[in-house]
Design a protein around this motif. Structure first.
Motif, short mmCIF file in Angstrom:
data_model
loop_
_atom_site.label_atom_id
_atom_site.label_comp_id
_atom_site.label_asym_id
_atom_site.label_seq_id
_atom_site.Cartn_x
_atom_site.Cartn_y
_atom_site.Cartn_z
N ILE A 104 49.60 -18.34 28.39
CA ILE A 104 50.14 -19.58 28.96
C ILE A 104 50.54 -19.35 30.42
CG2 ILE A 104 52.08 -21.21 28.87
CD1 ILE A 104 52.03 -20.90 25.82
N ALA A 105 51.20 -18.21 30.66
CA ALA A 105 51.63 -17.89 32.02
C ALA A 105 50.43 -17.76 32.95
CB ALA A 105 52.45 -16.60 32.02
N GLU A 106 49.34 -17.16 32.45
CA GLU A 106 48.12 -17.03 33.26
C GLU A 106 47.57 -18.41 33.62
OE1 GLU A 106 45.48 -14.68 30.97
OE2 GLU A 106 46.64 -12.82 31.19
N LYS A 107 47.55 -19.31 32.65
CA LYS A 107 47.05 -20.66 32.90
C LYS A 107 47.94 -21.40 33.91
CE LYS A 107 43.54 -20.81 30.01
NZ LYS A 107 42.14 -21.08 30.45
N LEU A 108 49.23 -21.21 33.79
CA LEU A 108 50.15 -21.87 34.73
C LEU A 108 50.01 -21.26 36.12
CD1 LEU A 108 53.35 -22.36 32.52
CD2 LEU A 108 51.68 -24.09 33.24
N GLN A 109 49.75 -19.97 36.18
CA GLN A 109 49.53 -19.35 37.49
C GLN A 109 48.29 -19.93 38.16
OE1 GLN A 109 50.05 -15.14 37.68
NE2 GLN A 109 48.89 -14.90 39.56
N GLN A 110 47.25 -20.16 37.37
CA GLN A 110 46.04 -20.78 37.90
C GLN A 110 46.31 -22.19 38.41
OE1 GLN A 110 43.10 -20.53 34.78
NE2 GLN A 110 43.21 -18.28 34.69
N ALA A 111 47.34 -22.82 37.84
CA ALA A 111 47.72 -24.16 38.27
C ALA A 111 48.70 -24.12 39.44
CB ALA A 111 48.34 -24.93 37.10
N GLY A 112 49.02 -22.90 39.90
CA GLY A 112 49.87 -22.77 41.07
C GLY A 112 51.31 -22.40 40.80
N PHE A 113 51.63 -22.08 39.54
CA PHE A 113 53.01 -21.73 39.19
C PHE A 113 53.10 -20.23 38.94
CE2 PHE A 113 52.38 -26.11 37.58
CZ PHE A 113 53.22 -26.76 38.49
N HIS A 114 53.71 -19.51 39.86
CA HIS A 114 53.83 -18.06 39.74
C HIS A 114 55.13 -17.69 39.03
CE1 HIS A 114 50.39 -17.74 42.42
NE2 HIS A 114 50.98 -18.59 43.25
N GLY A 119 60.17 -16.68 34.21
CA GLY A 119 61.03 -17.86 34.15
C GLY A 119 61.26 -18.33 32.73
N ALA A 120 60.19 -18.35 31.92
CA ALA A 120 60.33 -18.77 30.53
C ALA A 120 61.16 -17.78 29.73
CB ALA A 120 58.95 -18.93 29.89
N THR A 121 60.98 -16.49 30.03
CA THR A 121 61.76 -15.45 29.35
C THR A 121 63.25 -15.61 29.65
OG1 THR A 121 59.89 -13.90 29.44
CG2 THR A 121 62.08 -12.96 29.06
N ALA A 122 63.56 -15.93 30.88
CA ALA A 122 64.96 -16.15 31.26
C ALA A 122 65.54 -17.35 30.53
CB ALA A 122 65.06 -16.35 32.77
N VAL A 123 64.74 -18.39 30.37
CA VAL A 123 65.20 -19.58 29.64
C VAL A 123 65.46 -19.24 28.18
CG1 VAL A 123 64.51 -21.85 28.77
CG2 VAL A 123 64.08 -21.25 31.16
N ALA A 124 64.52 -18.51 27.58
CA ALA A 124 64.63 -18.19 26.15
C ALA A 124 65.81 -17.28 25.85
CB ALA A 124 63.33 -17.55 25.66
N GLY A 125 66.02 -16.29 26.70
CA GLY A 125 67.08 -15.33 26.44
C GLY A 125 66.73 -14.37 25.32
N ASN A 126 65.49 -14.42 24.84
CA ASN A 126 65.02 -13.51 23.79
C ASN A 126 63.51 -13.38 23.91
OD1 ASN A 126 63.73 -15.74 22.33
ND2 ASN A 126 65.79 -16.34 21.70
N ASP A 127 62.90 -12.66 22.98
CA ASP A 127 61.46 -12.42 23.04
C ASP A 127 60.65 -13.47 22.30
OD1 ASP A 127 61.71 -10.13 24.57
OD2 ASP A 127 62.01 -8.85 22.81
N ASN A 128 61.33 -14.48 21.73
CA ASN A 128 60.64 -15.48 20.94
C ASN A 128 60.19 -16.64 21.83
OD1 ASN A 128 60.19 -17.73 18.90
ND2 ASN A 128 60.75 -16.05 17.55
N LEU A 129 59.21 -16.37 22.69
CA LEU A 129 58.79 -17.34 23.69
C LEU A 129 57.88 -18.40 23.09
CD1 LEU A 129 57.98 -15.01 26.71
CD2 LEU A 129 59.90 -16.56 26.49
N GLY A 130 58.10 -19.64 23.53
CA GLY A 130 57.25 -20.75 23.10
C GLY A 130 57.08 -21.74 24.24
N ARG A 131 56.27 -22.74 24.02
CA ARG A 131 56.01 -23.74 25.05
C ARG A 131 57.28 -24.46 25.54
NH1 ARG A 131 51.37 -27.43 22.74
NH2 ARG A 131 52.54 -27.00 20.85
N PRO A 132 58.26 -24.72 24.66
CA PRO A 132 59.48 -25.36 25.17
C PRO A 132 60.17 -24.57 26.28
CG PRO A 132 59.40 -25.57 22.80
CD PRO A 132 58.29 -24.63 23.18
N HIS A 133 60.09 -23.24 26.20
CA HIS A 133 60.73 -22.41 27.23
C HIS A 133 59.96 -22.52 28.56
CE1 HIS A 133 61.82 -20.21 23.36
NE2 HIS A 133 62.94 -20.77 23.78
N ILE A 163 47.71 -23.02 24.11
CA ILE A 163 46.98 -21.86 23.60
C ILE A 163 47.30 -21.70 22.11
CG2 ILE A 163 46.58 -19.39 23.85
CD1 ILE A 163 45.82 -21.00 26.31
N LYS A 164 46.30 -21.77 21.26
CA LYS A 164 46.55 -21.76 19.81
C LYS A 164 45.93 -20.59 19.07
CE LYS A 164 46.68 -26.84 19.36
NZ LYS A 164 46.00 -27.29 20.57
#
Length: 273
Positions: A104-114, A119-133, A163-164
């Motif tokens: 997901i991060a790779e796809k977002l980087q291709q869209a211009g978001f580095h 950033g998502a990891t910081a939002v989650a505060g844990n290793d259970n990353l998902g699209r909401p983060h 990504i599924k």
């Protein structure tokens, strides 16, 4: 008695700690609560350290998987958290979740978001990353105005961040749950945006894989939806479950314990335990 068999903590994509969730559920009048974090049993492990709870907590989790290119979720209710089969399943899914987050991060980087992964990891505060983060990260950096826009533009079905293909398949997930002594339940079936014909096909495939139950009630939903799901559940001889799918306070459509009762013709899943 009020059974709420679908809820989330901050060990996945909820906002409350396990203790906060349990206490809020008790205040809401819930008698039996299942914490069903995504591909995670961390909340239950934290609660085990406490000697007493204000209500009965059912060990459970929610597995992510895929059916005909559609992401679906399967609840494992009343599982043995210490089962090696279940723990192997959690390890597999956590690894898949990490790979998915990286893609997901790779796809977002291709869209211009580095730095989206950080950033998502910081939002989650844990290793259970998902699209909401990732969605919250996009909101935080001002790329979108809200969650809805984040999913509509970048993370929803068919978008770059959708990504599924990382998850275990339905038969494997059902096997993990049943090997752990649990009940495999198809979560919130109407949320997959399937036609009724395809929904019935999903249910049939789920049953063929060993699935045992279906969520007939998920949060506040229209009576006609509840009636139709009850008919499918009865026709397919499935156990019926219900839950709020609570994630955080302030969401009136998913309040703890505040959802319609199971129709009388349904056989409640807890009678199976």
């Amino acid at each position: 008695m009020i059974f709420d068999l679908h809820s989330h903590t901050n060990c996945s994509d909820g906002s409350l700690s396990p203790t906060e969730l349990v206490n809020l559920a008790a205040e809401a009048g819930v008698d039996v609560l299942a914490i069903t974090d995504h591909d995670s049993i961390t909340a239950w492990q934290q609660l085990e350290l406490r000697t007493a709870q204000p209500l009965q907590v059912i060990p459970a989790l929610e597995f992510s998987t895929q059916w005909r290119k559609t992401g679906v979720h399967i609840l494992g209710l009343n599982v043995d958290i210490h089962s090696e089969a279940l723990q192997a399943g959690v390890r597999f899914q956590q690894h898949a979740r990490r790979l998915r987050a990286e893609r997901i991060a790779e796809k977002l980087q291709q869209a211009g978001f580095h730095d989206a992964l950080a950033g998502a990891t910081a939002v989650a505060g844990n290793d259970n990353l998902g699209r909401p983060h990732f969605a919250q990260h996009l909101v935080n950096i001002g790329a979108v105005n809200n969650f809805k826009q984040a999913f509509k533009k970048y993370l929803g079905a068919g978008k770059p961040g959708d990504i599924k293909q990382c998850w275990a398949d339905i038969p494997q997930i059902v096997a993990w749950i049943r090997d752990a002594g649990g009940t495999a339940v198809l979560a919130h079936p109407v949320k997959y945006d399937l036609t009724r014909t395809k929904l019935v096909a999903l249910v049939d495939d789920f049953i063929a894989a060993g699935g045992q139950g279906m969520e007939v009630v998920s949060g506040k939903q229209m009576p006609n939806i509840t009636r139709d799901l009850a008919i499918i559940c009865q026709q397919k001889q499935l156990l019926a479950s219900c839950g709020s799918d609570f994630h955080q306070p302030g969401q009136p459509w998913a309040e703890l314990g505040r959802f319609p009762a199971l129709p009388e013709q349904c056989q409640p899943v807890w009678q199976h335990w």
